[in-house]
Design an enzyme around this catalytic site. Structure first.
Site, short mmCIF file in Angstrom:
data_model
loop_
_atom_site.label_atom_id
_atom_site.label_comp_id
_atom_site.label_asym_id
_atom_site.label_seq_id
_atom_site.Cartn_x
_atom_site.Cartn_y
_atom_site.Cartn_z
N CYS A 21 0.83 -1.16 0.00
CA CYS A 21 -0.05 0.13 0.09
C CYS A 21 0.86 1.21 0.11
O CYS A 21 1.85 1.41 1.03
CB CYS A 21 -0.85 -0.01 1.15
SG CYS A 21 -1.82 1.54 1.49
N1 MHO Z 1 -7.17 -0.36 3.36
C1 MHO Z 1 -7.14 0.52 2.26
C2 MHO Z 1 -6.08 0.67 1.27
C3 MHO Z 1 -5.67 1.62 0.39
S1 MHO Z 1 -4.30 1.34 -0.28
C4 MHO Z 1 -4.13 2.83 -1.03
C5 MHO Z 1 -8.43 0.99 1.71
O1 MHO Z 1 -9.01 0.13 1.07
O2 MHO Z 1 -8.78 2.12 1.74
O3 MHO Z 1 -4.33 0.41 -1.32
#
Ligand code: MHO
Length: 217
Positions: A21
């Site tokens: 991420c």
């Molecule tokens: N758990 C987060 C991850 C975002 S990331 C930029 C969401 O689903 O918003 O992949």
């Protein structure tokens, strides 16, 4: 923009990494020594104009502009290896990649991979950098943007992709506000960046709150 050091006029080089991420490396690299600006986005795939909801075959990545007189690519590789687990198989979105921009970076990346492999299996791939598509405004300096007061106090606007990816102050504060970068460097940056006492106190408070905590997405 204000008299704060949003713009830095030095020759920079680029480093591009994917390590899960992208909010996390934005925090880590943004507050690392010698880093001038960061942007998060999507790269490595073939789909034209990807977005978070329609990523195609791209991977979440960070693009770092650094001052090569202040930090070595080798040190940036250290941040990369120390802050994710490259032995875990992930979806393409979160896979581990080093995207090199020249022959020197390729060589240093390969050497670092060989060193890391001596400690155990690694899935990281080293590939040439290709078109980098900026992520949506709300993903840029994500941790900083959880503080609307601070975004406004430094003269920027929520979700404003252009200034959030351009501003040196935004890159630095995105790390400090999430407890990264080190207390000493924070104090030096408060002066260097031209932050007033109100802003400095706000950032110090959150720096201490999050210092030493894990980074979760
Ligand atoms: N758990 C987060 C991850 C975002 S990331 C930029 C969401 O689903 O918003 O992949």
């Amino acid at each position: 923009m204000s008299s704060m050091m949003h713009e830095v006029d030095v020759d920079t080089k680029k480093a591009t990494f994917a390590m899960g991420c992208f909010w996390e490396p934005d925090v880590l690299f943004g507050s690392f020594k010698g880093v001038i600006r960061t942007r998060v986005g999507y790269t490595g795939g073939t789909k034209k104009g990807p977005s978070y909801k329609s990523l195609g075959d791209h991977t979440e990545a960070i693009d770092v502009d650094y001052d090569p007189t202040a930090v070595d690519y080798k040190e940036l590789l250290g941040v990369f290896w120390e802050n994710h687990d490259p032995s875990i198989r992930m979806t393409r979105q979160y896979s581990s990649f080093i995207y090199y921009h020249d022959g020197d970076q390729k060589k240093l990346a390969e050497e670092s991979l060989a060193e890391r492999k001596a400690k155990g299996a690694v899935l990281t791939q080293i590939v040439p950098a290709s078109e980098f598509y900026d992520a949506e405004g709300y993903h840029q300096k994500y941790r900083l943007q959880q503080h609307p007061w601070l975004v406004e106090a430094i003269g920027l606007s929520q979700n404003d992709q252009k200034s959030l990816t351009r501003s040196h102050v935004a890159a630095r504060l995105n790390g400090y506000i999430f407890g990264r970068g080190g207390k000493e460097q924070l104090e030096a940056d408060i002066v260097r960046l031209g932050l007033n006492e109100k802003i400095a106190d706000y950032v110090r408070k959150y720096y201490l709150k999050f210092e030493g905590r894990g980074l979760t997405c």
